[in-house]
Design an enzyme around this catalytic site. Structure first.
Site, PDB file in Angstrom:
ATOM      1  N   SER A 668       0.826  -1.197   0.000  1.00 42.87           N
ATOM      2  CA  SER A 668       0.000   0.000   0.000  1.00 42.87           C
ATOM      3  C   SER A 668       0.871   1.262   0.000  1.00 42.87           C
ATOM      4  O   SER A 668       1.600   1.516  -0.953  1.00 42.87           O
ATOM      5  CB  SER A 668      -0.969  -0.041   1.185  1.00 42.87           C
ATOM      6  N   ASP A 741      -9.001  -4.702  -5.975  1.00 42.48           N
ATOM      7  CA  ASP A 741      -8.581  -3.877  -4.835  1.00 42.48           C
ATOM      8  C   ASP A 741      -9.728  -2.980  -4.388  1.00 42.48           C
ATOM      9  O   ASP A 741     -10.311  -2.248  -5.190  1.00 42.48           O
ATOM     10  CB  ASP A 741      -7.382  -3.021  -5.240  1.00 42.48           C
ATOM     11  N   HIS A 775      -7.595  -5.497  -1.455  1.00 38.00           N
ATOM     12  CA  HIS A 775      -6.380  -4.792  -1.050  1.00 38.00           C
ATOM     13  C   HIS A 775      -5.486  -5.697  -0.202  1.00 38.00           C
ATOM     14  O   HIS A 775      -4.260  -5.665  -0.317  1.00 38.00           O
ATOM     15  CB  HIS A 775      -6.753  -3.528  -0.268  1.00 38.00           C
TER      16      HIS A 775
END
Length: 799
Positions: A668, A741, A775
């Protein structure tokens, strides 16, 4: 103009086909990595309220890709499984063991259907029953187990609506309230493949900036699906069956009054939005009796899109709740600056009000705050705590007050949110006569029990203390001692000072103990083995060092078992990090975490590669420091480079790291960091960037702690975007992204476009898409393949 065109073209195109892309059959990493990745972890522990029983909850293993391929709807920011009316991709538990705390007798609870998942549990008020939310193939059901038995029995055939998670309230020891799918709901809406018209959004001159969100409603058909799946009704369930209260709608929240006679219900309703998630939708707030009769509509909250900037909030009443120390009193918060402190300067930012059943009197002021209110901790008529905070300055302030008194609150604690050393901890709470949690205090209301993480220059050493409100004196009653890291899981008896702790060390996994502080007696409750026997002998050290400008940094270094720098020489190095913003260098310099923790290895960890002969630097601090009128991101790149150079220097000076064989990685914002380091330095041979964002113009209304928009600080957005420097990549970059995601800002297009830009400039880059992943990754096949890709990349370009 060039940057503007990049922004427009990237936002118009939702996806791209990668030239020469191929579908590679799933691969697996080397045996030593796979063994650790698939290790069975210790169970989760839960205690009954009377501490006579302990549950050991066996964690569900990874999903399979076939499970991820099950139907999934993505509506208004939430992902659900339409077949079960529940949130999708929930791990839950696959087994439960009930342990008698006195006799240590263990009994496996049976009766759950094969292949079912336990989503949540709830103890009855008398601790003699356990309710389980169990997801089966066709829905979520309630099961009940009596502690004198080991059999779970389905409590009702009514299916639970768990699209917003699970909710359960005990009316008494034999009757509960929960949210169910309405009876006779009919079939789900069926969409036409032929469009019925254009999708139109319009704005009438009012600024409504919103951050980028995933999974939003897109059209009328999505709205009909949202209404169908998220509509629920509140029902009562007991041993005789179920009964509807008649309260029905898209119920986002429900709570039972302390006297068990009233319900506070939040329902969302149209008009829905296509630019923000459900948390911003219009809402009706009302109070009914326990049988569903409307008592009063408390408020109507329209669609909320908060202003950009620090300390902004909703201009409407917010944070409603029942006072836990009163039979039926509602409280809530109202912003005095219309939710925007930058535009509206007021003496007080927030006022907390209350109103008591039957809600016919004028609302009464409880307390007001000069900073933004972040919650009340209720005790009784003589004592409550109010916490207020400023995101702009990071200041956190906790004060005590007498509810309803005209006197100003008395400050108790004041510290920076980043200043862990001066954070005194959280007050202990206990259940009162209404079975609600309130502050634990003495009869004079001048003492509190505080549970602290115990941050210090030696790392976190948690403690329990007695705080005298009058004298503002803190006396430590118990503190964990080296070589252990021990946290308080529960305070079993605050008078006798009997606590339950979770203890671990570098070599011992977490196990639970009962401690009697006054007599210093200790009794072990669990004896879970090390889930990673192959990691025996791996060394772990928390190191401290400075970067060029004097800021203190830390990292955790892992070295292979039996390693000797004299004999084995320098090792290839993997650095793993996640940047964080700070307002002051002194807060940045504080030591975080503990050097005495057991090494738990998640699928995303870099620690696997210590088994392959690498030196692993985990939790490498990458602080970005602001202050004195300068925002942290104003010199993001310069500070990031200093952090990386300092880490490379210290591992070289230790004599264990080969700085000609460095890799860096992160997930991330850590992936964003990785890409920036590869375009702005030549330190690294390779980078591993998982599910990141690389073009900040695609998140134009803020990201992370950045509250300025692209148009307010274009130079910051451009300078922080590695996409803008795609022609400057040094080293080999592995990009990995989940196909679906769901994180705000890290749309897969971020990796797609960055890969195209890098490829167009002849960079060494590989882009791996993990099918059906969000994610965070959850399928066994995808996780093993991700580890394979990472290992292959490191072996090829670093080792």
């Amino acid at each position: 103009m060039k940057i503007k065109n990049i922004f427009l073209s990237a936002t118009i195109l939702a996806s791209t086909v990668i030239a020469n892309a191929q579908e590679l059959p799933y691969q697996e990493p080397p045996k030593e990595i796979k063994e650790i990745a698939l290790a069975k972890l210790s169970p989760i522990i839960d205690f009954s309220e009377d501490y006579k029983w302990m549950l050991q909850l066996e964690r569900a293993p990874y999903y399979s890709v076939s499970e991820l391929a099950q139907p999934e709807l993505r509506l208004a920011g939430i992902r659900i499984n339409p077949e079960t009316f529940s949130e999708s991709r929930q791990r839950g538990y696959v087994g439960v063991t009930l342990v008698n705390m006195e006799t240590k007798l263990e009994r496996v609870i049976e009766g759950f259907p094969d292949q079912s998942i336990i989503l949540n549990i709830n103890w009855s008020p008398q601790s003699d029953k356990i309710i389980f939310f169990v997801k089966e193939g066709d829905g979520v059901y309630l099961y009940q187990c009596i502690t004198t038995d080991n059999k779970a029995v389905k409590l009702s055939n009514r299916k639970i609506n768990a699209c917003f998670g699970t909710s359960l309230f005990w009316i008494n020891n034999n009757e509960i309230l929960t949210l169910a799918i309405p009876e006779n709901i009919g079939n789900a809406p069926v969409g036409s493949t032929v469009p019925q018209g254009a999708i139109v959004q319009e704005n009438s001159g009012k600024a409504q900036a919103a951050r980028t969100y995933q999974d939003l409603l897109k059209n009328k058909f999505d709205e009909s699906l949202f209404d169908y799946y998220f509509t629920s009704e509140i029902i009562k369930i007991n041993n005789q069956g179920s009964l509807s209260t008649g309260i029905k709608g898209v119920i986002t929240s429900v709570s039972l009054s302390p006297n068990k006679e009233l319900l506070f219900v939040e329902k969302t309703h149209k008009p829905y939005s296509y630019i923000v998630p459900i948390s911003n939708f219009p809402t009706t707030l009302s109070v009914t009796d326990i049988n569903g009769k409307l008592i009063k509509t408390i408020a109507e909250i329209p669609l909320v899109i908060t202003a950009m900037g620090y300390d902004t909030t909703s201009p409407y009443p917010r944070n409603f709740g029942w006072r836990p120390d009163k039979p039926a009193t509602l409280f809530w918060t109202e912003a005095q600056d219309n939710g925007d402190p930058k535009k509206n300067k007021t003496e007080y930012a927030d006022i907390i009000y209350q109103q008591t059943f039957p809600f016919t009197d004028v609302k009464k002021e409880v307390v007001k705050t000069k900073l933004r209110s972040y919650g009340v901790q209720w005790g009784n008529d003589s004592l409550a705590l109010i916490t207020e905070s400023s995101a702009a300055t990071r200041l956190v302030k906790t004060s005590c007050f007498k509810p309803g008194s005209d006197k100003d609150p008395v400050p108790l604690f004041e510290f920076s949110r980043d200043d862990n050393y001066n954070n005194p901890g959280r007050p202990h709470v206990v259940k009162n006569q209404y079975d609600k949690y309130v502050l634990y205090t003495n009869k004079k209301n001048n003492q509190l029990l505080l549970l602290s993480d115990g941050a210090s220059p030696e790392g976190n050493m948690p403690y329990l203390s007695l705080y005298d409100i009058t004298k503002k004196k803190n006396t430590i009653l118990w503190r964990c001692k080296a070589p252990y890291y021990e946290t308080i899981s529960r305070i079993k008896d605050p008078v006798k000072l009997e606590i339950i702790t979770a203890r671990q060390s570098i070599t011992e996994p977490v196990n639970f103990f009962i401690r009697q502080i006054k007599s210093n007696k200790v009794k072990q409750l669990t004896n879970f083995p090390n889930p990673y026997p192959s990691m025996k002998g791996v060394s772990k050290e928390q190191i401290r060092y400075k970067r060029e400008d004097g800021v203190d940094l830390t990292a955790t270094v892992y070295l292979p078992a039996g390693y000797s720098k004299e004999k084995d020489g320098r090792l290839p190095v993997i650095m793993w990090a996640y940047p964080r913003e700070y307002k002051s260098a002194s807060d940045t310099a504080q030591v975080r975490g503990s050097k005495y923790t057991f090494t738990s290895i998640s699928y995303g960890s870099p620690i696997f590669w210590v088994k392959k002969g690498y030196c692993v630097m985990d939790n490498v601090e990458m602080p970005i420091v602001g202050g004195n009128g300068v925002e942290p991101n104003d010199n993001f790149t310069e500070q990031l480079v200093m952090n990386a150079e300092a880490a490379a220097k210290v591992i070289h000076e230790m004599g264990v790291g080969d700085t000609s064989r460095l890799a860096v990685g992160g997930h991330s914002y850590g992936a964003f960091m990785t890409a920036n380091l590869l375009v702005h330095t030549n330190l690294f041979k390779a980078g591993i960037a998982r599910s990141g964002a690389y073009n900040r113009t695609l998140t134009p209304f803020g990201f992370q702690a950045e509250t300025r928009t692209y148009w307010q600080a274009p130079e910051v957005y451009n300078a922080m975007s590695p996409f803008m420097y795609a022609d400057k990549l040094n080293g080999a970059l592995l990009l990995i992204h989940g196909e679906l995601d769901n994180n705000s800002g890290t749309f897969p297009i971020q990796s797609e476009r960055f890969f195209q830009a890098l490829k167009g400039h002849g960079a060494t880059v590989r882009y791996v898409v993990l099918p059906l992943e969000s994610h965070g990754y959850s399928a066994k096949e995808n996780i093993l393949h991700m580890l394979y890709e990472t290992d292959s990349w490191l072996e090829k370009y670093v080792k």
